[in-house]
Design a protein around this motif. Structure first.
Motif, mmCIF file in Angstrom:
data_model
loop_
_atom_site.group_PDB
_atom_site.id
_atom_site.type_symbol
_atom_site.label_atom_id
_atom_site.label_comp_id
_atom_site.label_asym_id
_atom_site.label_seq_id
_atom_site.Cartn_x
_atom_site.Cartn_y
_atom_site.Cartn_z
ATOM 1 N N LEU A 1 18.740 25.296 37.646
ATOM 2 C CA LEU A 1 19.946 24.462 37.711
ATOM 3 C C LEU A 1 21.031 25.113 38.565
ATOM 4 N N ASN B 1 19.924 25.525 42.353
ATOM 5 C CA ASN B 1 19.855 24.205 42.976
ATOM 6 C C ASN B 1 21.250 23.627 43.211
ATOM 7 N N THR B 2 22.157 23.839 42.279
ATOM 8 C CA THR B 2 23.529 23.349 42.458
ATOM 9 C C THR B 2 24.190 24.039 43.646
ATOM 10 N N SER C 1 26.703 17.493 37.078
ATOM 11 C CA SER C 1 25.287 17.511 36.752
ATOM 12 C C SER C 1 24.855 18.886 36.240
ATOM 13 N N LEU C 2 25.363 19.940 36.871
ATOM 14 C CA LEU C 2 25.070 21.297 36.401
ATOM 15 C C LEU C 2 25.516 21.483 34.960
ATOM 16 N N GLY D 1 23.336 19.619 32.508
ATOM 17 C CA GLY D 1 22.063 20.306 32.302
ATOM 18 C C GLY D 1 22.187 21.553 31.452
ATOM 19 N N LEU D 2 23.210 22.365 31.737
ATOM 20 C CA LEU D 2 23.412 23.596 30.959
ATOM 21 C C LEU D 2 23.726 23.278 29.500
#
Length: 113
Positions: free
Chosen positions: A40, A43-44, A86-87, A90-91
């Motif tokens: 994550l 990719n971010t 989005s990060l 996800g976290l």
């Protein structure tokens, strides 16, 4: 434990993060929590670099187990804000699934914001 600080600006927009440590969920190379968080985060960072024109500072310190990232553009682009949202989503999902024993997230106001 992985410790993540997510920084917000004065408008409550996510504008950076600092991550350190290892989850300790499983042996090195088999730790799915570390793997998920790493994917994550990297990719971010790569997506903001590739898909936006935002200026940023990013660093990976492998010997210290620290990753830091800060969007310098003010305001951050809509795309960068979406990627940061989005990060965080996800976290938080990983934290909800595996618990604060393995990943702890804090939201903090950026200095000077």
């Amino acid at each position: 434990m992985i410790k993540v600080i997510i920084y917000q600006d004065s408008n409550n927009v996510y504008c950076g993060f600092r991550m350190e440590g290892h989850a300790g969920f499983a042996a090195s190379g088999s730790d799915i929590v570390c793997s998920a968080v790493s994917v994550l985060v990297i990719n971010t960072m790569n997506s903001i670099e590739q898909f936006t024109n935002d200026q940023f500072n990013g660093a990976v310190h492998k010997e210290k187990d620290v990753v830091s990232f800060e969007i310098l553009s003010e305001p951050a682009s809509e795309a960068a804000r979406l990627l940061m949202d989005s990060l965080v989503l996800g976290l938080k999902g990983i934290q909800d699934e595996y618990g604060e024993k393995y990943i702890k997230i804090r939201i903090k106001r950026k200095q000077g914001a």
